[in-house]
Design a protein around this motif. Structure first.
Motif, PDB file in Angstrom:
ATOM      1  N   CYS A  35      39.764  19.409  11.565  1.00  0.00           N
ATOM      2  CA  CYS A  35      39.053  18.149  11.819  1.00  0.00           C
ATOM      3  C   CYS A  35      38.168  18.256  13.046  1.00  0.00           C
ATOM      4  CB  CYS A  35      40.074  17.019  11.968  1.00  0.00           C
ATOM      5  SG  CYS A  35      39.347  15.406  12.334  1.00  0.00           S
ATOM      6  N   ARG A  36      38.707  18.821  14.151  1.00  0.00           N
ATOM      7  CA  ARG A  36      37.915  18.973  15.378  1.00  0.00           C
ATOM      8  C   ARG A  36      36.767  19.940  15.171  1.00  0.00           C
ATOM      9  NH1 ARG A  36      43.061  19.038  17.959  1.00  0.00           N
ATOM     10  NH2 ARG A  36      42.979  21.317  18.038  1.00  0.00           N
ATOM     11  N   GLU A  37      36.998  21.019  14.435  1.00  0.00           N
ATOM     12  CA  GLU A  37      35.959  22.008  14.194  1.00  0.00           C
ATOM     13  C   GLU A  37      34.777  21.383  13.462  1.00  0.00           C
ATOM     14  OE1 GLU A  37      33.775  25.570  13.631  1.00  0.00           O
ATOM     15  OE2 GLU A  37      35.346  24.990  15.074  1.00  0.00           O
ATOM     16  N   ILE A  38      35.064  20.597  12.450  1.00  0.00           N
ATOM     17  CA  ILE A  38      33.988  19.968  11.674  1.00  0.00           C
ATOM     18  C   ILE A  38      33.266  18.915  12.507  1.00  0.00           C
ATOM     19  CG2 ILE A  38      33.492  18.563   9.642  1.00  0.00           C
ATOM     20  CD1 ILE A  38      35.880  19.949   8.276  1.00  0.00           C
ATOM     21  N   ALA A  39      34.035  18.110  13.258  1.00  0.00           N
ATOM     22  CA  ALA A  39      33.424  17.047  14.056  1.00  0.00           C
ATOM     23  C   ALA A  39      32.528  17.611  15.156  1.00  0.00           C
ATOM     24  CB  ALA A  39      34.516  16.164  14.660  1.00  0.00           C
ATOM     25  N   ARG A  40      32.935  18.744  15.745  1.00  0.00           N
ATOM     26  CA  ARG A  40      32.169  19.312  16.855  1.00  0.00           C
ATOM     27  C   ARG A  40      30.908  20.031  16.402  1.00  0.00           C
ATOM     28  NH1 ARG A  40      37.260  22.165  20.013  1.00  0.00           N
ATOM     29  NH2 ARG A  40      38.045  20.322  21.094  1.00  0.00           N
ATOM     30  N   HIS A  41      30.961  20.653  15.241  1.00  0.00           N
ATOM     31  CA  HIS A  41      29.899  21.586  14.870  1.00  0.00           C
ATOM     32  C   HIS A  41      29.141  21.203  13.613  1.00  0.00           C
ATOM     33  CE1 HIS A  41      32.678  24.500  17.203  1.00  0.00           C
ATOM     34  NE2 HIS A  41      31.738  24.039  18.004  1.00  0.00           N
ATOM     35  N   ARG A  42      29.149  19.928  13.263  1.00  0.00           N
ATOM     36  CA  ARG A  42      28.280  19.487  12.174  1.00  0.00           C
ATOM     37  C   ARG A  42      26.827  19.622  12.617  1.00  0.00           C
ATOM     38  NH1 ARG A  42      30.392  16.622   7.834  1.00  0.00           N
ATOM     39  NH2 ARG A  42      32.522  15.815   8.072  1.00  0.00           N
ATOM     40  N   GLY A  43      26.013  20.038  11.738  1.00  0.00           N
ATOM     41  CA  GLY A  43      24.607  20.179  12.050  1.00  0.00           C
ATOM     42  C   GLY A  43      23.834  18.924  11.708  1.00  0.00           C
ATOM     43  N   PRO A  44      22.504  19.013  11.679  1.00  0.00           N
ATOM     44  CA  PRO A  44      21.676  17.858  11.309  1.00  0.00           C
ATOM     45  C   PRO A  44      22.040  17.362   9.918  1.00  0.00           C
ATOM     46  CG  PRO A  44      20.342  19.611  12.260  1.00  0.00           C
ATOM     47  CD  PRO A  44      21.703  20.184  12.050  1.00  0.00           C
ATOM     48  N   GLY A  45      22.150  16.048   9.798  1.00  0.00           N
ATOM     49  CA  GLY A  45      22.507  15.476   8.516  1.00  0.00           C
ATOM     50  C   GLY A  45      23.993  15.547   8.224  1.00  0.00           C
ATOM     51  N   ALA A  56      27.767  28.070  18.156  1.00  0.00           N
ATOM     52  CA  ALA A  56      28.041  26.961  19.071  1.00  0.00           C
ATOM     53  C   ALA A  56      29.383  27.140  19.769  1.00  0.00           C
ATOM     54  CB  ALA A  56      28.016  25.638  18.305  1.00  0.00           C
ATOM     55  N   ALA A  57      30.378  27.620  19.046  1.00  0.00           N
ATOM     56  CA  ALA A  57      31.690  27.847  19.645  1.00  0.00           C
ATOM     57  C   ALA A  57      31.645  28.953  20.687  1.00  0.00           C
ATOM     58  CB  ALA A  57      32.706  28.179  18.555  1.00  0.00           C
ATOM     59  N   GLN A  58      30.838  29.982  20.425  1.00  0.00           N
ATOM     60  CA  GLN A  58      30.727  31.084  21.378  1.00  0.00           C
ATOM     61  C   GLN A  58      30.071  30.612  22.674  1.00  0.00           C
ATOM     62  OE1 GLN A  58      28.614  34.441  19.815  1.00  0.00           O
ATOM     63  NE2 GLN A  58      29.225  35.800  21.470  1.00  0.00           N
ATOM     64  N   VAL A  59      29.060  29.765  22.558  1.00  0.00           N
ATOM     65  CA  VAL A  59      28.408  29.220  23.744  1.00  0.00           C
ATOM     66  C   VAL A  59      29.375  28.341  24.531  1.00  0.00           C
ATOM     67  CG1 VAL A  59      26.578  27.669  24.534  1.00  0.00           C
ATOM     68  CG2 VAL A  59      26.089  29.358  22.753  1.00  0.00           C
ATOM     69  N   ALA A  60      30.176  27.539  23.814  1.00  0.00           N
ATOM     70  CA  ALA A  60      31.108  26.624  24.478  1.00  0.00           C
ATOM     71  C   ALA A  60      32.199  27.367  25.238  1.00  0.00           C
ATOM     72  CB  ALA A  60      31.725  25.682  23.450  1.00  0.00           C
ATOM     73  N   ARG A  61      32.499  28.610  24.821  1.00  0.00           N
ATOM     74  CA  ARG A  61      33.567  29.368  25.476  1.00  0.00           C
ATOM     75  C   ARG A  61      33.086  30.142  26.699  1.00  0.00           C
ATOM     76  NH1 ARG A  61      35.206  30.565  20.093  1.00  0.00           N
ATOM     77  NH2 ARG A  61      34.146  32.575  20.185  1.00  0.00           N
ATOM     78  N   ARG A  62      31.800  30.148  26.963  1.00  0.00           N
ATOM     79  CA  ARG A  62      31.292  30.916  28.091  1.00  0.00           C
ATOM     80  C   ARG A  62      31.815  30.351  29.404  1.00  0.00           C
ATOM     81  NH1 ARG A  62      24.937  31.427  26.193  1.00  0.00           N
ATOM     82  NH2 ARG A  62      25.291  32.930  24.509  1.00  0.00           N
ATOM     83  N   ARG A  63      32.123  31.224  30.322  1.00  0.00           N
ATOM     84  CA  ARG A  63      32.613  30.860  31.642  1.00  0.00           C
ATOM     85  C   ARG A  63      31.797  31.603  32.693  1.00  0.00           C
ATOM     86  NH1 ARG A  63      34.610  27.901  28.637  1.00  0.00           N
ATOM     87  NH2 ARG A  63      36.746  27.065  28.581  1.00  0.00           N
ATOM     88  N   PRO A  64      31.593  31.003  33.881  1.00  0.00           N
ATOM     89  CA  PRO A  64      32.070  29.678  34.266  1.00  0.00           C
ATOM     90  C   PRO A  64      31.229  28.565  33.638  1.00  0.00           C
ATOM     91  CG  PRO A  64      30.770  30.616  36.028  1.00  0.00           C
ATOM     92  CD  PRO A  64      30.860  31.670  34.969  1.00  0.00           C
ATOM     93  N   LYS A  65      31.827  27.385  33.501  1.00  0.00           N
ATOM     94  CA  LYS A  65      31.131  26.231  32.945  1.00  0.00           C
ATOM     95  C   LYS A  65      30.947  25.174  34.022  1.00  0.00           C
ATOM     96  CE  LYS A  65      32.176  24.687  28.926  1.00  0.00           C
ATOM     97  NZ  LYS A  65      32.909  24.143  27.759  1.00  0.00           N
ATOM     98  N   LYS A  66      29.828  24.489  33.950  1.00  0.00           N
ATOM     99  CA  LYS A  66      29.595  23.390  34.877  1.00  0.00           C
ATOM    100  C   LYS A  66      30.496  22.218  34.514  1.00  0.00           C
ATOM    101  CE  LYS A  66      25.021  23.627  36.945  1.00  0.00           C
ATOM    102  NZ  LYS A  66      23.738  22.884  37.113  1.00  0.00           N
ATOM    103  N   ARG A  67      31.038  21.569  35.516  1.00  0.00           N
ATOM    104  CA  ARG A  67      31.849  20.385  35.266  1.00  0.00           C
ATOM    105  C   ARG A  67      30.968  19.247  34.757  1.00  0.00           C
ATOM    106  NH1 ARG A  67      33.830  22.867  39.757  1.00  0.00           N
ATOM    107  NH2 ARG A  67      36.039  23.466  39.657  1.00  0.00           N
ATOM    108  N   LEU A  68      31.597  18.339  34.034  1.00  0.00           N
ATOM    109  CA  LEU A  68      30.851  17.246  33.410  1.00  0.00           C
ATOM    110  C   LEU A  68      30.090  16.431  34.435  1.00  0.00           C
ATOM    111  CD1 LEU A  68      30.104  15.534  30.977  1.00  0.00           C
ATOM    112  CD2 LEU A  68      32.273  14.318  31.219  1.00  0.00           C
TER     113      LEU A  68
END
Length: 222
Positions: A35-45, A56-68
């Motif tokens: 469920c989380r995978e689909i919700a996070r990575h749905r594309g246009p439409g 997208a998942a590979q980019v999200a795992r990059r470290r260090p990450k800026k805090r929100l």
């Protein structure tokens, strides 16, 4: 983490009209993961593409990450202002959540968050990552007057009860064959105005109810 094959199976399952629970069962994963995978990575439409999701998942795992708060100027301005007014991270996080849901109107004297939300833990992490001097310059001060997390004691946490036996160390009484094992509980009345303690003998189910006119603190119950 989901593999390339997992994401390909998710995409194929969605194209075939399968439910997310069924897809999770087929790939041997929890339904919440799918469920989380689909919700996070749905594309246009709203279309899920395995290749795009993997990137997208590979980019999200990059470290260090800026805090929100370091990435979002609007959110940072709102949180810093509320902290300077003496509000706690939990209060700020809760208020932003209800504002985003439309439950309450934005606070008049605080910068508008424009529907943005943040967890209280993310606020604490941001505070503790900055030196005390920087926080003072922004007028940030926690009500607890602490500037860093408390370090756990060297020997670990001590049990609050002297001589306490962990439940794993007690004999198994699931079969209720041996009498003499009691189970205690607390019943609190309406608006917390009254309370009583209950003691149940596990084998005979014999019940004792004890009124607590003095209160329900530990010493009062004793």
């Amino acid at each position: 983490m989901l593999s390339v094959e997992d994401r390909a199976a998710i995409m194929a399952g969605l194209e075939a009209g399968l439910s997310q629970t069924r897809i999770a069962h087929l790939i041997g994963r929890s339904p919440s993961v799918v469920c989380r995978e689909i919700a996070r990575h749905r594309g246009p439409g709203g279309v899920y593409q395995a290749e795009d999701a993997g990137r997208a998942a590979q980019v999200a795992r990059r470290r260090p990450k800026k805090r929100l708060l370091d990435r979002d100027e609007i959110l940072r301005r709102r949180v810093i202002f509320d902290l300077s007014q003496g509000r706690t991270p939990r209060q700020i996080s809760g208020r932003l959540s209800v504002e985003a849901c439309g439950t309450v109107a934005p606070m008049d004297n605080s910068p508008h968050a424009q529907g943005r939300t943040i967890s209280h833990e993310a606020i604490y992490t941001w505070i503790y990552a900055h030196p005390k001097k920087t926080l003072i310059e922004h007028g940030v001060c926690l009500p607890s007057r602490r500037w860093m997390r408390k370090k756990p004691p060297a020997g670990g946490r001590t049990p609050p009860i002297v001589g306490m036996r962990l439940i794993d160390e007690r004999p198994d009484i699931a079969d209720r064959m041996i009498p003499g094992n009691w189970e205690g509980d607390l019943i609190i009345g309406k608006d917390g105005a009254s309370a009583c303690a209950t003691l149940v003998e596990r084998t005979t189910r014999y019940l004792i109810i004890v009124a607590l006119p003095l209160g329900r603190r530990a010493d009062q119950v004793c």
